[in-house]
Design a protein around this motif. Sequence first.
Motif, PDB file in Angstrom:
ATOM      1  N   LYS A   6       0.864  -1.178   0.000  1.00  0.00           N
ATOM      2  CA  LYS A   6       0.000   0.000   0.000  1.00  0.00           C
ATOM      3  C   LYS A   6       0.907   1.236   0.000  1.00  0.00           C
ATOM      4  CE  LYS A   6      -3.806   0.114   2.534  1.00  0.00           C
ATOM      5  NZ  LYS A   6      -4.727   0.270   3.692  1.00  0.00           N
ATOM      6  N   LEU A   8       1.031   5.323   0.167  1.00  0.00           N
ATOM      7  CA  LEU A   8       0.146   6.318   0.761  1.00  0.00           C
ATOM      8  C   LEU A   8       0.669   7.744   0.603  1.00  0.00           C
ATOM      9  CD1 LEU A   8       0.452   3.782   3.159  1.00  0.00           C
ATOM     10  CD2 LEU A   8      -1.753   4.809   3.543  1.00  0.00           C
ATOM     11  N   ASP A  10      -0.264  11.432   2.483  1.00  0.00           N
ATOM     12  CA  ASP A  10      -0.969  12.001   3.630  1.00  0.00           C
ATOM     13  C   ASP A  10      -1.356  13.454   3.359  1.00  0.00           C
ATOM     14  OD1 ASP A  10      -0.595   9.638   5.125  1.00  0.00           O
ATOM     15  OD2 ASP A  10       1.433  10.284   5.667  1.00  0.00           O
ATOM     16  N   GLN A  44      -8.300   6.772   3.441  1.00  0.00           N
ATOM     17  CA  GLN A  44      -8.542   6.301   4.806  1.00  0.00           C
ATOM     18  C   GLN A  44      -8.372   7.477   5.760  1.00  0.00           C
ATOM     19  OE1 GLN A  44      -5.687   3.094   4.995  1.00  0.00           O
ATOM     20  NE2 GLN A  44      -4.167   4.377   6.000  1.00  0.00           N
ATOM     21  N   SER A  52      -5.501   9.937   4.249  1.00  0.00           N
ATOM     22  CA  SER A  52      -4.507   9.427   3.318  1.00  0.00           C
ATOM     23  C   SER A  52      -5.199   8.886   2.082  1.00  0.00           C
ATOM     24  CB  SER A  52      -3.698   8.294   3.954  1.00  0.00           C
ATOM     25  OG  SER A  52      -2.998   8.757   5.077  1.00  0.00           O
ATOM     26  N   PHE A  54      -4.541   6.273  -1.020  1.00  0.00           N
ATOM     27  CA  PHE A  54      -3.634   5.138  -1.195  1.00  0.00           C
ATOM     28  C   PHE A  54      -3.964   4.336  -2.430  1.00  0.00           C
ATOM     29  CE2 PHE A  54      -7.066   3.236   1.304  1.00  0.00           C
ATOM     30  CZ  PHE A  54      -7.257   2.006   0.676  1.00  0.00           C
ATOM     31  N   THR A  56      -3.095   0.248  -3.626  1.00  0.00           N
ATOM     32  CA  THR A  56      -2.532  -1.040  -3.256  1.00  0.00           C
ATOM     33  C   THR A  56      -2.156  -1.762  -4.542  1.00  0.00           C
ATOM     34  OG1 THR A  56      -3.986  -1.106  -1.324  1.00  0.00           O
ATOM     35  CG2 THR A  56      -2.919  -3.177  -1.964  1.00  0.00           C
TER      36      THR A  56
END
Length: 77
Positions: A6, A8, A10, A44, A52, A54, A56
């Motif tokens: 994952k 990310l 922020d 999330q 964040s 993201f 995957t």
Amino acid sequence: MSRKIKLLWDFRGPDAKETAKHHTIHLKEFTTIENLEFIEIDIQEKNPMLFSAFITVNENDMKTFRDALKPHRGEIA
């Protein structure tokens, strides 16, 4: 079976949620333009002032995404 990674980005502040949502649009555009496979793109919430965005991906594709997109951090999913 390869591991899932994952990546990310922020975002902080009162507009963090909307900024993270917007960032996912660019992640989806990138995968389409570059014809790359991914597992999931989403956001999330860590707290109301920290979200964040993201993506995957499979571990064997991680370097392609990392080098092109410069995520803030990564973790094993």
